[in-house]
Design a protein around this motif. Structure first.
Motif, PDB file in Angstrom:
ATOM      1  N   LYS A 180      -2.527  -9.093  -3.672  1.00 42.15           N
ATOM      2  CA  LYS A 180      -2.500  -9.064  -2.210  1.00 42.15           C
ATOM      3  C   LYS A 180      -1.822  -7.759  -1.805  1.00 42.15           C
ATOM      4  O   LYS A 180      -0.735  -7.433  -2.284  1.00 42.15           O
ATOM      5  CB  LYS A 180      -1.735 -10.254  -1.655  1.00 42.15           C
ATOM      6  CG  LYS A 180      -1.738 -10.247  -0.143  1.00 42.15           C
ATOM      7  CD  LYS A 180      -1.146 -11.486   0.450  1.00 42.15           C
ATOM      8  CE  LYS A 180      -1.294 -11.417   1.962  1.00 42.15           C
ATOM      9  NZ  LYS A 180      -0.771 -12.604   2.599  1.00 42.15           N
ATOM     10  N   LEU A 181      -2.462  -7.028  -0.926  1.00 45.09           N
ATOM     11  CA  LEU A 181      -1.919  -5.767  -0.445  1.00 45.09           C
ATOM     12  C   LEU A 181      -0.934  -6.038   0.682  1.00 45.09           C
ATOM     13  O   LEU A 181      -1.286  -6.674   1.678  1.00 45.09           O
ATOM     14  CB  LEU A 181      -3.040  -4.850   0.022  1.00 45.09           C
ATOM     15  CG  LEU A 181      -4.014  -4.420  -1.070  1.00 45.09           C
ATOM     16  CD1 LEU A 181      -5.225  -3.718  -0.464  1.00 45.09           C
ATOM     17  CD2 LEU A 181      -3.333  -3.539  -2.100  1.00 45.09           C
ATOM     18  N   LEU A 182       0.285  -5.584   0.509  1.00 48.15           N
ATOM     19  CA  LEU A 182       1.339  -5.760   1.512  1.00 48.15           C
ATOM     20  C   LEU A 182       1.461  -4.498   2.359  1.00 48.15           C
ATOM     21  O   LEU A 182       1.050  -3.416   1.924  1.00 48.15           O
ATOM     22  CB  LEU A 182       2.667  -6.047   0.810  1.00 48.15           C
ATOM     23  CG  LEU A 182       2.690  -7.263  -0.115  1.00 48.15           C
ATOM     24  CD1 LEU A 182       4.042  -7.360  -0.838  1.00 48.15           C
ATOM     25  CD2 LEU A 182       2.398  -8.532   0.661  1.00 48.15           C
ATOM     26  N   PRO A 183       2.053  -4.628   3.565  1.00 45.94           N
ATOM     27  CA  PRO A 183       2.250  -3.425   4.393  1.00 45.94           C
ATOM     28  C   PRO A 183       3.128  -2.398   3.665  1.00 45.94           C
ATOM     29  O   PRO A 183       3.987  -2.748   2.839  1.00 45.94           O
ATOM     30  CB  PRO A 183       2.968  -3.961   5.629  1.00 45.94           C
ATOM     31  CG  PRO A 183       2.648  -5.418   5.654  1.00 45.94           C
ATOM     32  CD  PRO A 183       2.490  -5.843   4.228  1.00 45.94           C
ATOM     33  N   LYS A 184       2.916  -1.143   4.008  1.00 45.47           N
ATOM     34  CA  LYS A 184       3.687  -0.049   3.412  1.00 45.47           C
ATOM     35  C   LYS A 184       5.157  -0.227   3.746  1.00 45.47           C
ATOM     36  O   LYS A 184       5.510  -0.591   4.867  1.00 45.47           O
ATOM     37  CB  LYS A 184       3.164   1.285   3.954  1.00 45.47           C
ATOM     38  CG  LYS A 184       3.747   2.489   3.292  1.00 45.47           C
ATOM     39  CD  LYS A 184       3.104   3.754   3.801  1.00 45.47           C
ATOM     40  CE  LYS A 184       3.710   4.931   3.080  1.00 45.47           C
ATOM     41  NZ  LYS A 184       3.012   6.159   3.412  1.00 45.47           N
ATOM     42  N   LYS A 185       6.004   0.051   2.774  1.00 45.35           N
ATOM     43  CA  LYS A 185       7.468  -0.069   2.992  1.00 45.35           C
ATOM     44  C   LYS A 185       8.019   1.144   3.644  1.00 45.35           C
ATOM     45  O   LYS A 185       7.552   2.229   3.515  1.00 45.35           O
ATOM     46  CB  LYS A 185       8.175  -0.295   1.650  1.00 45.35           C
ATOM     47  CG  LYS A 185       7.930  -1.670   1.110  1.00 45.35           C
ATOM     48  CD  LYS A 185       8.767  -1.891  -0.120  1.00 45.35           C
ATOM     49  CE  LYS A 185       8.625  -3.303  -0.602  1.00 45.35           C
ATOM     50  NZ  LYS A 185       9.459  -3.610  -1.722  1.00 45.35           N
TER      51      LYS A 185
ATOM     52  N   ALA B 119      -2.404   4.782   0.562  1.00 45.70           N
ATOM     53  CA  ALA B 119      -1.715   4.330   1.773  1.00 45.70           C
ATOM     54  C   ALA B 119      -2.669   3.741   2.805  1.00 45.70           C
ATOM     55  O   ALA B 119      -2.247   2.959   3.663  1.00 45.70           O
ATOM     56  CB  ALA B 119      -0.941   5.499   2.381  1.00 45.70           C
ATOM     57  N   ASP B 120      -3.960   4.078   2.721  1.00 49.42           N
ATOM     58  CA  ASP B 120      -4.900   3.567   3.723  1.00 49.42           C
ATOM     59  C   ASP B 120      -5.643   2.307   3.269  1.00 49.42           C
ATOM     60  O   ASP B 120      -6.585   1.871   3.943  1.00 49.42           O
ATOM     61  CB  ASP B 120      -5.878   4.651   4.159  1.00 49.42           C
ATOM     62  CG  ASP B 120      -6.736   5.175   3.024  1.00 49.42           C
ATOM     63  OD1 ASP B 120      -6.502   4.799   1.852  1.00 49.42           O
ATOM     64  OD2 ASP B 120      -7.648   5.977   3.311  1.00 49.42           O
ATOM     65  N   LEU B 121      -5.225   1.701   2.152  1.00 48.92           N
ATOM     66  CA  LEU B 121      -5.810   0.411   1.776  1.00 48.92           C
ATOM     67  C   LEU B 121      -5.420  -0.626   2.820  1.00 48.92           C
ATOM     68  O   LEU B 121      -4.344  -0.524   3.425  1.00 48.92           O
ATOM     69  CB  LEU B 121      -5.324  -0.019   0.379  1.00 48.92           C
ATOM     70  CG  LEU B 121      -5.969   0.707  -0.795  1.00 48.92           C
ATOM     71  CD1 LEU B 121      -5.216   0.411  -2.091  1.00 48.92           C
ATOM     72  CD2 LEU B 121      -7.429   0.323  -0.929  1.00 48.92           C
TER      73      LEU B 121
ATOM     74  N   VAL C 237       0.859  -1.181   0.000  1.00 58.85           N
ATOM     75  CA  VAL C 237       0.000   0.000   0.000  1.00 58.85           C
ATOM     76  C   VAL C 237       0.896   1.232   0.000  1.00 58.85           C
ATOM     77  O   VAL C 237       2.042   1.184   0.448  1.00 58.85           O
ATOM     78  CB  VAL C 237      -0.992   0.001   1.190  1.00 58.85           C
ATOM     79  CG1 VAL C 237      -1.919  -1.200   1.130  1.00 58.85           C
ATOM     80  CG2 VAL C 237      -0.259   0.046   2.514  1.00 58.85           C
ATOM     81  N   GLY C 238       0.393   2.323  -0.539  1.00 53.72           N
ATOM     82  CA  GLY C 238       1.172   3.555  -0.582  1.00 53.72           C
ATOM     83  C   GLY C 238       2.252   3.543  -1.661  1.00 53.72           C
ATOM     84  O   GLY C 238       3.125   4.406  -1.660  1.00 53.72           O
ATOM     85  N   SER C 239       2.194   2.588  -2.587  1.00 53.31           N
ATOM     86  CA  SER C 239       3.222   2.490  -3.626  1.00 53.31           C
ATOM     87  C   SER C 239       2.622   2.684  -5.007  1.00 53.31           C
ATOM     88  O   SER C 239       1.409   2.710  -5.181  1.00 53.31           O
ATOM     89  CB  SER C 239       3.910   1.122  -3.557  1.00 53.31           C
ATOM     90  OG  SER C 239       3.035   0.095  -3.991  1.00 53.31           O
ATOM     91  N   THR C 240       3.490   2.796  -6.001  1.00 54.50           N
ATOM     92  CA  THR C 240       3.074   2.809  -7.392  1.00 54.50           C
ATOM     93  C   THR C 240       3.030   1.358  -7.850  1.00 54.50           C
ATOM     94  O   THR C 240       3.929   0.575  -7.535  1.00 54.50           O
ATOM     95  CB  THR C 240       4.066   3.617  -8.249  1.00 54.50           C
ATOM     96  OG1 THR C 240       4.087   4.957  -7.769  1.00 54.50           O
ATOM     97  CG2 THR C 240       3.668   3.617  -9.709  1.00 54.50           C
TER      98      THR C 240
END
Length: 172
Positions: free
Chosen positions: A167-172, A123-125, A32-35
């Motif tokens: 699958k949505l992964l945690p923000k890096k 980022a809030d997904l 999440v929060g990525s391109t």
């Protein structure tokens, strides 16, 4: 022993063919929060007919969508209001692309191709969950709707016409 190996190989081949029987995304997870670069893989037409159009619905939280044109295809986007506003590079976004349509092309059933778009994942997904992109594939007068989204606890493999998802992964 050879019989068991042959049987296992046959089952593996059947499972592999089933996995390639529908439209999928090349990269099946992203933070999440990525391109995110979405590459929709189209392995076949509809009932043996050539694919002539592909429409993908963009889920909420996927913003700033930019599709890649394909030579020989007409590219259109449908825009609309987001359910809420999103922040991206210091800007507030309240509207954006809700659907991407490639049409007027000709992808014969015996060939494979890819359809691409770029987007930002808000980022809030919810990290840890799946995000689905329903797709409608048109082949002249035939249509395949890859739009099924599994219910909570349902196995995606049990679906006949699953929507491609990541699958949505945690923000890096």
């Amino acid at each position: 022993m050879k019989k068991y190996l042959l049987a296992a190989g046959a089952l593996l081949a059947l499972g592999t063919n089933a996995a390639f029987a529908h439209i999928t995304l090349e990269t099946q997870e992203a933070p999440v929060g990525s391109t995110y670069k979405a590459v929709l893989r189209v392995p076949h037409g509809c009932e043996g007919k050539a694919t002539t159009a592909l429409r993908v619905q963009i889920p909420e939280g996927v913003i700033s969508v930019k599709p890649m044109p394909k030579p020989g295809w007409t590219l259109q986007t449908k825009k609309g209001k987001y359910e809420k506003s999103y922040q991206l590079y210091g800007e507030t976004l309240t509207t954006g692309v809700k659907e991407v349509d490639w049409s007027g092309g000709n992808l014969p059933d015996e060939f494979y191709d890819e359809f691409v778009f770029r987007a930002s994942l808000a980022a809030d997904l919810p990290a840890g969950q799946m995000l689905y992109f329903p797709v409608v594939q048109e082949c002249g007068d035939a249509t395949d709707r890859w739009i099924e989204i599994p219910a909570a606890g349902q196995d995606e493999d049990a679906l006949e016409t699953p929507a491609p998802g990541i699958k949505l992964l945690p923000k890096k």
